[in-house]
Design a protein around this motif. Structure first.
Motif, PDB file in Angstrom:
ATOM      1  N   ASP A  55       0.869  -1.179   0.000  1.00  0.00           N
ATOM      2  CA  ASP A  55       0.000   0.000   0.000  1.00  0.00           C
ATOM      3  C   ASP A  55       0.908   1.231   0.000  1.00  0.00           C
ATOM      4  OD1 ASP A  55      -1.747   2.078   0.461  1.00  0.00           O
ATOM      5  OD2 ASP A  55      -2.657   1.184   2.242  1.00  0.00           O
ATOM      6  N   ASN A  56       1.040   1.852  -1.170  1.00  0.00           N
ATOM      7  CA  ASN A  56       1.958   2.994  -1.311  1.00  0.00           C
ATOM      8  C   ASN A  56       1.602   4.138  -0.379  1.00  0.00           C
ATOM      9  OD1 ASN A  56       3.526   1.755  -3.275  1.00  0.00           O
ATOM     10  ND2 ASN A  56       2.222   2.475  -4.934  1.00  0.00           N
ATOM     11  N   GLU A  57       0.326   4.353  -0.144  1.00  0.00           N
ATOM     12  CA  GLU A  57      -0.089   5.444   0.732  1.00  0.00           C
ATOM     13  C   GLU A  57       0.362   5.174   2.175  1.00  0.00           C
ATOM     14  OE1 GLU A  57      -4.298   7.491   1.666  1.00  0.00           O
ATOM     15  OE2 GLU A  57      -3.898   7.019  -0.437  1.00  0.00           O
ATOM     16  N   ALA A  58       0.242   3.926   2.621  1.00  0.00           N
ATOM     17  CA  ALA A  58       0.681   3.568   3.979  1.00  0.00           C
ATOM     18  C   ALA A  58       2.193   3.703   4.110  1.00  0.00           C
ATOM     19  CB  ALA A  58       0.237   2.146   4.310  1.00  0.00           C
ATOM     20  N   VAL A  59       2.926   3.336   3.078  1.00  0.00           N
ATOM     21  CA  VAL A  59       4.381   3.471   3.103  1.00  0.00           C
ATOM     22  C   VAL A  59       4.769   4.939   3.195  1.00  0.00           C
ATOM     23  CG1 VAL A  59       6.505   3.142   1.773  1.00  0.00           C
ATOM     24  CG2 VAL A  59       4.811   1.311   1.887  1.00  0.00           C
ATOM     25  N   THR A  61       3.002   7.421   4.404  1.00  0.00           N
ATOM     26  CA  THR A  61       2.646   7.924   5.730  1.00  0.00           C
ATOM     27  C   THR A  61       3.677   7.481   6.766  1.00  0.00           C
ATOM     28  OG1 THR A  61       0.305   7.877   5.153  1.00  0.00           O
ATOM     29  CG2 THR A  61       0.830   7.933   7.487  1.00  0.00           C
ATOM     30  N   ALA A  62       4.085   6.217   6.700  1.00  0.00           N
ATOM     31  CA  ALA A  62       5.083   5.705   7.643  1.00  0.00           C
ATOM     32  C   ALA A  62       6.419   6.420   7.476  1.00  0.00           C
ATOM     33  CB  ALA A  62       5.253   4.202   7.453  1.00  0.00           C
ATOM     34  N   MET A  63       6.818   6.661   6.223  1.00  0.00           N
ATOM     35  CA  MET A  63       8.089   7.355   5.958  1.00  0.00           C
ATOM     36  C   MET A  63       8.041   8.775   6.521  1.00  0.00           C
ATOM     37  SD  MET A  63      10.326   5.513   4.056  1.00  0.00           S
ATOM     38  CE  MET A  63      11.231   6.707   3.131  1.00  0.00           C
ATOM     39  N   GLY A  65       6.224   9.819   8.941  1.00  0.00           N
ATOM     40  CA  GLY A  65       6.235   9.718  10.389  1.00  0.00           C
ATOM     41  C   GLY A  65       7.640   9.508  10.941  1.00  0.00           C
ATOM     42  N   ARG A  66       8.455   8.761  10.212  1.00  0.00           N
ATOM     43  CA  ARG A  66       9.829   8.520  10.664  1.00  0.00           C
ATOM     44  C   ARG A  66      10.727   9.725  10.453  1.00  0.00           C
ATOM     45  NH1 ARG A  66      11.792   2.494  10.105  1.00  0.00           N
ATOM     46  NH2 ARG A  66      13.367   3.482  11.370  1.00  0.00           N
ATOM     47  N   LYS A  68       9.806  12.877  10.903  1.00  0.00           N
ATOM     48  CA  LYS A  68       9.510  13.941  11.848  1.00  0.00           C
ATOM     49  C   LYS A  68      10.427  13.820  13.056  1.00  0.00           C
ATOM     50  CE  LYS A  68       4.621  14.394  10.762  1.00  0.00           C
ATOM     51  NZ  LYS A  68       3.266  14.226  11.266  1.00  0.00           N
ATOM     52  N   GLU A  70      11.599  13.601  16.817  1.00  0.00           N
ATOM     53  CA  GLU A  70      10.931  13.027  17.993  1.00  0.00           C
ATOM     54  C   GLU A  70      10.510  14.134  18.929  1.00  0.00           C
ATOM     55  OE1 GLU A  70      12.772   9.887  20.124  1.00  0.00           O
ATOM     56  OE2 GLU A  70      13.584   9.003  18.297  1.00  0.00           O
TER      57      GLU A  70
END
Length: 72
Positions: A55-59, A61-63, A65-66, A68, A70
């Motif tokens: 799921d390209n959209e999930a990837v 979003t995860a990228m 998130g990483r 940003k 902490e």
């Protein structure tokens, strides 16, 4: 087409020809994303390309998130 572009296309065709003969040594030293693109191009050429279960959209979003910083 410029001379550089012509050379790049020729190199890509040479790499694909080597892969068709089973020579995976041509992929050594290439970034993983480039090596994977050659694999996908080869699959598409022989008609074995499958839809990706990723799921390209999930990837994406995860990228993001990483990337940003902490929060403490």
């Amino acid at each position: 087409m410029t001379n550089l572009m012509t050379m790049a296309v020729a190199a890509e065709q040479d790499i694909l020809a080597e892969l068709k003969q089973g020579n995976t040594e041509v992929l050594k030293g290439l970034p993983p994303s480039v090596a994977m693109s050659y694999g996908l191009a080869l699959q598409a050429e022989v008609g074995q390309a499958k839809d990706s279960p990723i799921d390209n959209e999930a990837v994406a979003t995860a990228m993001l998130g990483r990337m940003k910083p902490e929060e403490k």
